[in-house]
Design a protein around this motif. Structure first.
Motif, short mmCIF file in Angstrom:
data_model
loop_
_atom_site.label_atom_id
_atom_site.label_comp_id
_atom_site.label_asym_id
_atom_site.label_seq_id
_atom_site.Cartn_x
_atom_site.Cartn_y
_atom_site.Cartn_z
N ILE A 175 5.83 5.19 -0.36
CA ILE A 175 5.39 6.50 -0.82
C ILE A 175 4.29 6.98 0.12
O ILE A 175 3.34 6.24 0.40
CB ILE A 175 4.84 6.47 -2.27
CG1 ILE A 175 5.96 6.17 -3.26
CG2 ILE A 175 4.17 7.79 -2.61
CD1 ILE A 175 5.49 6.03 -4.70
N THR A 176 4.44 8.20 0.61
CA THR A 176 3.40 8.85 1.42
C THR A 176 2.82 9.99 0.62
O THR A 176 3.54 10.92 0.24
CB THR A 176 3.98 9.38 2.75
OG1 THR A 176 4.47 8.28 3.52
CG2 THR A 176 2.92 10.12 3.54
N GLY A 177 1.53 9.93 0.35
CA GLY A 177 0.85 10.99 -0.40
C GLY A 177 0.06 11.87 0.54
O GLY A 177 -0.85 11.39 1.23
N LEU A 178 0.41 13.14 0.61
CA LEU A 178 -0.28 14.09 1.48
C LEU A 178 -1.28 14.89 0.65
O LEU A 178 -0.90 15.80 -0.09
CB LEU A 178 0.72 15.01 2.19
CG LEU A 178 1.80 14.31 3.02
CD1 LEU A 178 2.68 15.33 3.73
CD2 LEU A 178 1.19 13.34 4.01
N ASP A 192 -1.97 7.11 -14.40
CA ASP A 192 -1.96 8.56 -14.53
C ASP A 192 -2.08 9.30 -13.19
O ASP A 192 -2.35 10.51 -13.16
CB ASP A 192 -3.09 9.02 -15.46
CG ASP A 192 -2.84 8.62 -16.90
OD1 ASP A 192 -1.66 8.54 -17.29
OD2 ASP A 192 -3.81 8.37 -17.63
N CYS A 193 -1.90 8.57 -12.10
CA CYS A 193 -1.94 9.20 -10.78
C CYS A 193 -1.26 8.26 -9.78
O CYS A 193 -0.88 7.15 -10.12
CB CYS A 193 -3.37 9.50 -10.34
SG CYS A 193 -4.42 8.05 -10.16
N LEU A 194 -1.09 8.74 -8.57
CA LEU A 194 -0.55 7.90 -7.52
C LEU A 194 -1.43 6.67 -7.34
O LEU A 194 -2.66 6.77 -7.34
CB LEU A 194 -0.46 8.69 -6.22
CG LEU A 194 -0.01 7.91 -4.97
CD1 LEU A 194 1.41 7.40 -5.12
CD2 LEU A 194 -0.14 8.79 -3.73
N GLN A 200 6.23 -0.48 -2.54
CA GLN A 200 5.93 -1.65 -1.72
C GLN A 200 4.89 -1.33 -0.65
O GLN A 200 4.14 -2.19 -0.20
CB GLN A 200 7.22 -2.16 -1.07
CG GLN A 200 8.25 -2.65 -2.08
CD GLN A 200 9.54 -3.06 -1.41
OE1 GLN A 200 9.55 -3.56 -0.28
NE2 GLN A 200 10.66 -2.85 -2.10
N PHE A 201 4.83 -0.05 -0.24
CA PHE A 201 3.83 0.39 0.73
C PHE A 201 3.47 1.83 0.41
O PHE A 201 4.34 2.69 0.30
CB PHE A 201 4.36 0.28 2.16
CG PHE A 201 3.37 0.66 3.21
CD1 PHE A 201 2.18 -0.04 3.36
CD2 PHE A 201 3.60 1.74 4.05
CE1 PHE A 201 1.25 0.31 4.32
CE2 PHE A 201 2.68 2.09 5.03
CZ PHE A 201 1.51 1.38 5.16
N VAL A 202 2.17 2.08 0.23
CA VAL A 202 1.69 3.42 -0.10
C VAL A 202 0.65 3.83 0.93
O VAL A 202 -0.38 3.18 1.09
CB VAL A 202 1.07 3.47 -1.52
CG1 VAL A 202 0.52 4.87 -1.82
CG2 VAL A 202 2.10 3.06 -2.57
N HIS A 220 -2.37 1.55 0.01
CA HIS A 220 -2.65 0.38 0.83
C HIS A 220 -3.44 0.78 2.07
O HIS A 220 -4.17 -0.04 2.64
CB HIS A 220 -1.34 -0.31 1.24
CG HIS A 220 -0.58 -0.86 0.07
ND1 HIS A 220 0.54 -0.23 -0.45
CD2 HIS A 220 -0.79 -1.95 -0.69
CE1 HIS A 220 1.01 -0.94 -1.47
NE2 HIS A 220 0.23 -1.98 -1.65
N ILE A 221 -3.27 2.02 2.50
CA ILE A 221 -4.09 2.59 3.57
C ILE A 221 -4.34 4.05 3.23
O ILE A 221 -3.42 4.78 2.84
CB ILE A 221 -3.44 2.44 4.95
CG1 ILE A 221 -4.34 3.04 6.04
CG2 ILE A 221 -2.05 3.07 5.01
CD1 ILE A 221 -3.90 2.70 7.46
#
Length: 448
Positions: A175-178, A192-194, A200-202, A220-221
């Motif tokens: 998952i990539t959170g922008l 309740d949030c990302l 496995q990798f965020v 994770h980063i």
């Protein structure tokens, strides 16, 4: 060369569109819909290398009409206060396809995201996530690997990705959170949030931590360009209109898009705080082995094993105000021999072979003491492959009073990426606001 190959690839695959079949398009709503308010209606639009610019709507109730042997990327937009389709959405889908042969699914939840009532859109994220979770489970039933799924979520879309990942017990590959949305999510528990347990990798990018985004690490980063708040090139005054409110938040999208294009690499450095990063106290990348510090963006997954092992989440880098956003990083060491302590700022220019670059080190007033080495982070707005000339300017920023001088015993400039030998200059007198130009020489071995 790499960027050229990507461009040619994109041009070639754009010729494969089946022009004889009508395309399904993203829902286009208007301010009227935002005022009235919209309810959740999730539409999934599939893009592939066979049809990179023509979306095909996927039915929820039937087996997915897509090649499930390929990995799949979901792109999920955020809050839409006016209902207009995001201008970056389809270009990002095309860039992903230019990089890899995979399914790209644009998650169109514009009905649900379009409201002047932000809080209603927040409530709609749960229903949107439930809809998407059910579809992914159908994909799995028909042979898709959850580990090959990459979800890219912007603002509220980042939290939708997290909700989906949590429902699937963190089995999604990435998952990539922008710039995950901050209002209504700050201080919330992980469920309740990302959160980094959602896949496995965020990996997460924070570009508006003091307004529309979140300050705390989520993945994770976690990348904090320009400290995570005010982005270079964004308006500083409310007189700039709507851009003043959304520019920092949207910068996360444009930085990630540039990483897909492969224009240049942005190295990110692990550090506890932004101030320590600016003071060049976090430039050691040896813990990552021969790979060096992680590259921001789409390709950071190559550092996954190291990042999971080290557990450090906050990574910093600075950017230019416009494309290309990447800067070139150097460590600058200055030893002076003034009798009295001097305070001021340093500007350095590099030039060579029709290339030039500039770095202004002014995040704070710098202290220069006799026979004490001052270490600084010099970030240049471009890259000069072979430095032929260097210019240095010292400024005390004192308006009234005598002009100051900085007597430099040794100046040493070391590129942080690569194995270039450091450049030096010895016995240099810097007069207040006077640019001194010279040809640097390789540092003596004793100075390594």
């Amino acid at each position: 060369m790499y960027a050229t190959k990507c461009l040619l690839s994109a041009l070639m695959i754009s010729m494969w569109v089946d022009k004889g079949q009508a395309c399904d398009t993203f829902t286009d709503l208007h301010l009227h819909h935002a005022i009235v308010g919209t309810d959740v209606d999730v539409r999934l639009l599939l893009y592939s290398r066979a049809n990179p610019s023509c979306g095909r709507r996927i039915a929820h109730s039937a087996p997915p009409n897509m090649n499930l042997s390929l990995p799949t990327t979901f792109i999920i937009h955020g809050f839409r206060p006016t209902g207009a389709p995001p201008v970056w959405l389809l270009p990002m889908a095309g860039l992903v396809l230019a990089r890899e042969d995979r399914n790209v699914v644009v998650v169109d939840w514009n009905n649900g995201a379009t409201n002047i009532d932000y809080f209603r859109s927040v409530r709609n994220t749960r229903a949107t996530a439930a809809n998407l979770t059910a579809f992914i489970r159908t994909m799995e039933e028909h042979g898709a690997s959850l580990a090959s799924i990459h979800m890219i979520g912007i603002s509220l879309g980042a939290h939708i990705s997290g909700f989906v990942g949590a429902e699937l017990n963190g089995t999604i590959g990435r998952i990539t959170g922008l710039d995950a949305a901050g209002p209504m999510f700050a201080g919330k528990p992980p469920e309740d949030c990302l959160d980094k347990t959602d896949a496995q990798f965020v990996d997460v990018i924070h570009t508006d931590i003091d307004a529309l985004g979140l300050r705390e690490p989520l993945g994770h980063i976690d990348f904090y360009p320009n400290g995570g708040a005010d982005q270079e090139g964004c308006p500083k005054s409310i007189l700039s209109g709507s851009s003043y409110f959304k520019c920092d938040h949207q910068r996360s999208v444009f930085l990630f898009k540039e990483s897909l294009q492969g224009v240049c690499e942005i190295r990110a450095f692990p550090c506890a705080t932004y101030d320590e990063f600016l003071d060049a106290r976090c430039t050691d990348c040896t813990q990552f082995g021969t790979q060096g510090c992680p590259v921001f963006g789409y390709d950071v997954v190559a550092w996954k094993d190291s990042l999971l092992r080290l557990g450090q989440t906050k990574y910093f880098f600075n950017t230019n105000g416009n494309k290309p956003f990447c800067k070139t990083n150097f460590r600058l060491n200055i030893m002076t021999w003034n009798q009295e302590v001097q305070w001021g700022y340093i500007t350095i220019k590099l030039s060579g072979k029709n290339q030039s670059a500039k770095a202004t080190i002014d995040h704070k007033k710098l202290k220069f003491e006799k026979y004490t080495e001052t270490q600084l982070l010099a970030q240049f707005d471009g890259d000069v492959e072979t430095v032929e000339k260097m210019s240095v300017t010292f400024s005390s920023a004192i308006v009234l009073g005598p002009k100051h001088k900085l007597r430099v015993l040794r100046l040493r400039l070391q590129r942080l990426e690569g194995s270039d030998r450091p450049l030096c200059r010895y016995d240099l007198l810097l007069k207040e606001k006077e640019e001194i130009t010279f040809r640097p020489i390789p540092c003596l071995e004793s100075n390594f």
